[in-house]
Design a protein around this motif. Structure first.
Motif, PDB file in Angstrom:
ATOM      1  N   VAL A  30      -9.764 -32.681   0.539  1.00  0.00           N
ATOM      2  CA  VAL A  30     -10.133 -32.125  -0.761  1.00  0.00           C
ATOM      3  C   VAL A  30      -8.864 -31.979  -1.587  1.00  0.00           C
ATOM      4  O   VAL A  30      -7.921 -31.295  -1.176  1.00  0.00           O
ATOM      5  CB  VAL A  30     -10.825 -30.759  -0.613  1.00  0.00           C
ATOM      6  N   THR A  31      -8.817 -32.630  -2.735  1.00  0.00           N
ATOM      7  CA  THR A  31      -7.594 -32.648  -3.533  1.00  0.00           C
ATOM      8  C   THR A  31      -7.794 -32.112  -4.949  1.00  0.00           C
ATOM      9  O   THR A  31      -6.869 -32.142  -5.751  1.00  0.00           O
ATOM     10  CB  THR A  31      -7.024 -34.072  -3.603  1.00  0.00           C
ATOM     11  N   SER A  32      -8.973 -31.623  -5.263  1.00  0.00           N
ATOM     12  CA  SER A  32      -9.224 -31.065  -6.594  1.00  0.00           C
ATOM     13  C   SER A  32     -10.497 -30.232  -6.569  1.00  0.00           C
ATOM     14  O   SER A  32     -11.428 -30.518  -5.810  1.00  0.00           O
ATOM     15  CB  SER A  32      -9.372 -32.188  -7.635  1.00  0.00           C
ATOM     16  N   LEU A  33     -10.535 -29.208  -7.421  1.00  0.00           N
ATOM     17  CA  LEU A  33     -11.751 -28.422  -7.611  1.00  0.00           C
ATOM     18  C   LEU A  33     -12.490 -28.850  -8.873  1.00  0.00           C
ATOM     19  O   LEU A  33     -13.502 -28.245  -9.234  1.00  0.00           O
ATOM     20  CB  LEU A  33     -11.413 -26.929  -7.680  1.00  0.00           C
ATOM     21  N   GLY A  34     -11.962 -29.874  -9.542  1.00  0.00           N
ATOM     22  CA  GLY A  34     -12.578 -30.353 -10.772  1.00  0.00           C
ATOM     23  C   GLY A  34     -13.816 -31.177 -10.511  1.00  0.00           C
ATOM     24  O   GLY A  34     -14.071 -31.586  -9.373  1.00  0.00           O
ATOM     25  N   PRO A  35     -14.604 -31.447 -11.548  1.00  0.00           N
ATOM     26  CA  PRO A  35     -14.334 -31.065 -12.947  1.00  0.00           C
ATOM     27  C   PRO A  35     -14.673 -29.606 -13.279  1.00  0.00           C
ATOM     28  O   PRO A  35     -14.313 -29.117 -14.340  1.00  0.00           O
ATOM     29  CB  PRO A  35     -15.237 -32.021 -13.728  1.00  0.00           C
ATOM     30  N   ASP A  36     -15.370 -28.922 -12.380  1.00  0.00           N
ATOM     31  CA  ASP A  36     -15.750 -27.530 -12.633  1.00  0.00           C
ATOM     32  C   ASP A  36     -14.674 -26.595 -12.087  1.00  0.00           C
ATOM     33  O   ASP A  36     -14.846 -25.917 -11.077  1.00  0.00           O
ATOM     34  CB  ASP A  36     -17.101 -27.236 -11.973  1.00  0.00           C
ATOM     35  N   PHE A  37     -13.540 -26.555 -12.773  1.00  0.00           N
ATOM     36  CA  PHE A  37     -12.419 -25.750 -12.300  1.00  0.00           C
ATOM     37  C   PHE A  37     -12.748 -24.261 -12.387  1.00  0.00           C
ATOM     38  O   PHE A  37     -13.378 -23.810 -13.343  1.00  0.00           O
ATOM     39  CB  PHE A  37     -11.159 -26.053 -13.115  1.00  0.00           C
ATOM     40  N   PRO A  38     -12.341 -23.484 -11.389  1.00  0.00           N
ATOM     41  CA  PRO A  38     -12.678 -22.057 -11.367  1.00  0.00           C
ATOM     42  C   PRO A  38     -11.890 -21.248 -12.389  1.00  0.00           C
ATOM     43  O   PRO A  38     -10.776 -21.602 -12.750  1.00  0.00           O
ATOM     44  CB  PRO A  38     -12.298 -21.644  -9.943  1.00  0.00           C
ATOM     45  N   LYS A  39     -12.490 -20.170 -12.826  1.00  0.00           N
ATOM     46  CA  LYS A  39     -11.806 -19.235 -13.722  1.00  0.00           C
ATOM     47  C   LYS A  39     -11.713 -17.826 -13.125  1.00  0.00           C
ATOM     48  O   LYS A  39     -10.872 -17.036 -13.532  1.00  0.00           O
ATOM     49  CB  LYS A  39     -12.501 -19.177 -15.078  1.00  0.00           C
ATOM     50  N   ALA A  40     -12.591 -17.523 -12.174  1.00  0.00           N
ATOM     51  CA  ALA A  40     -12.581 -16.211 -11.528  1.00  0.00           C
ATOM     52  C   ALA A  40     -12.412 -16.412 -10.025  1.00  0.00           C
ATOM     53  O   ALA A  40     -13.185 -17.143  -9.407  1.00  0.00           O
ATOM     54  CB  ALA A  40     -13.871 -15.457 -11.817  1.00  0.00           C
ATOM     55  N   SER A  41     -11.393 -15.773  -9.462  1.00  0.00           N
ATOM     56  CA  SER A  41     -11.075 -15.990  -8.045  1.00  0.00           C
ATOM     57  C   SER A  41     -10.849 -14.660  -7.330  1.00  0.00           C
ATOM     58  O   SER A  41     -10.277 -13.730  -7.894  1.00  0.00           O
ATOM     59  CB  SER A  41      -9.808 -16.836  -7.908  1.00  0.00           C
ATOM     60  N   LEU A  42     -11.307 -14.616  -6.088  1.00  0.00           N
ATOM     61  CA  LEU A  42     -11.039 -13.480  -5.213  1.00  0.00           C
ATOM     62  C   LEU A  42     -10.028 -13.931  -4.165  1.00  0.00           C
ATOM     63  O   LEU A  42     -10.231 -14.941  -3.499  1.00  0.00           O
ATOM     64  CB  LEU A  42     -12.321 -13.011  -4.526  1.00  0.00           C
ATOM     65  N   PHE A  43      -8.947 -13.171  -4.021  1.00  0.00           N
ATOM     66  CA  PHE A  43      -7.902 -13.481  -3.050  1.00  0.00           C
ATOM     67  C   PHE A  43      -8.005 -12.505  -1.882  1.00  0.00           C
ATOM     68  O   PHE A  43      -7.837 -11.296  -2.063  1.00  0.00           O
ATOM     69  CB  PHE A  43      -6.528 -13.390  -3.700  1.00  0.00           C
ATOM     70  N   VAL A  44      -8.279 -13.041  -0.698  1.00  0.00           N
ATOM     71  CA  VAL A  44      -8.439 -12.221   0.505  1.00  0.00           C
ATOM     72  C   VAL A  44      -7.263 -12.512   1.432  1.00  0.00           C
ATOM     73  O   VAL A  44      -7.072 -13.648   1.863  1.00  0.00           O
ATOM     74  CB  VAL A  44      -9.773 -12.536   1.212  1.00  0.00           C
ATOM     75  N   GLY A  45      -6.466 -11.490   1.716  1.00  0.00           N
ATOM     76  CA  GLY A  45      -5.294 -11.723   2.543  1.00  0.00           C
ATOM     77  C   GLY A  45      -4.525 -10.463   2.840  1.00  0.00           C
ATOM     78  O   GLY A  45      -5.095  -9.434   3.198  1.00  0.00           O
ATOM     79  N   ASN A  46      -3.218 -10.541   2.639  1.00  0.00           N
ATOM     80  CA  ASN A  46      -2.328  -9.468   3.088  1.00  0.00           C
ATOM     81  C   ASN A  46      -1.204  -9.231   2.090  1.00  0.00           C
ATOM     82  O   ASN A  46      -1.329  -9.590   0.916  1.00  0.00           O
ATOM     83  CB  ASN A  46      -1.787  -9.820   4.478  1.00  0.00           C
TER      84      ASN A  46
END
Length: 271
Positions: A30-46
């Motif tokens: 997977v090399t792209s999230l297009g054409p529907d590129f995200p605008k809202a993201s949740l970051f789960v980590g540390n």
């Protein structure tokens, strides 16, 4: 005699080529999230995410600077636990309806109540700094990468993995982490953000630029900005070069980090 020599040389070349291929880094599917590129993201980590007032916050400023006409649509949220692996997080609970993302704040700190339903386009996940390559923890990484990806998709969002960086005094971690995250991304049909490879690139280009906090693990402000640039490029498909958000870093440093981030993303995705 000449024919025999030629055959030997061909065989040696093939053996070398096979040897190189066996050592080659796995390429991302997977090399792209297009054409529907995200605008809202949740970051789960540390804490790698929340150092320096939060990498996702810097990302939001970059996104809004790049697309001012739609700046209100860009929103990034952190759900982080210091030292945590993916197995510490309850993904199903984080994505429950009416939970995270139900409201946010605009530039004037006015509370905005977001529409009910799916609050994020993607969920960006990062395991603990050693978990994907630790002998006793890497199986849990693979297990929860799969489990959490399935939960994310069940909630109508797309899973993304954030490839973390090597410790300052353990550069060999770079290739190990890159391989582990790429394999996990491919196994779960997910994009991988190659932040760790960008750290290695900058350290090679300008060793005197410190990307680390004194503990040699967490990011300095420059390290956080570099991570934001790589994430911006990976999630939006846009180059961070020339972005007006600089988080107060000097112009030469910003230029170096922005270009290194873009070059890393281009190389990793094979563009």
């Amino acid at each position: 005699m000449m024919r025999l020599f030629a055959r030997v040389m061909v065989a040696m070349c093939l053996a070398v080529a096979i040897g190189f291929n066996a050592q080659a880094q796995t390429r991302p599917k997977v090399t792209s999230l297009g054409p529907d590129f995200p605008k809202a993201s949740l970051f789960v980590g540390n804490s790698f995410f929340y150092f320096n007032n939060g990498m996702p916050g810097h990302l939001t400023f970059m996104e809004r600077a790049a697309d001012p006409e739609n700046k209100a649509a860009y929103r990034n949220t952190m759900a982080t636990i210091g030292g945590s692996g993916l197995d510490w997080h309850d993904m199903e609970n984080l994505l429950r309806p009416g939970g995270l993302g139900a409201y946010s704040f605009d530039e004037q700190n006015v509370v905005i109540f977001n529409k009910p339903g799916r609050q994020y386009d993607v969920v960006v996940m990062m395991d603990c700094s050693q978990c994907p390559i630790h002998p006793q923890l890497k199986d849990a990484f693979a297990t929860f990468a799969k489990k959490d990806s399935e939960i994310v998709r069940a909630h109508g969002m797309r899973p993304v993995f954030f490839m973390s960086w090597a410790y300052a005094d353990k550069p060999e971690m770079t290739e190990q982490l890159a391989e582990a995250y790429t394999v996990a991304g491919n196994a779960n049909d997910a994009l991988v953000i190659p932040a760790g490879l960008a750290f290695a690139r900058v350290r090679k280009l300008q060793p005197e630029l410190n990307l680390y906090a004194p503990d040699k693990r967490h990011p300095s402000l420059a390290g956080t900005y570099l991570a934001a640039c790589v994430t911006f490029a990976a999630l939006t498909g846009r180059s961070p070069v020339g972005n007006t958000y600089t988080t107060g870093l000097d112009a030469p440093t910003v230029e170096l980090l922005q270009k290194a981030a873009w070059d890393t993303v281009q190389d990793y995705y094979g563009r």
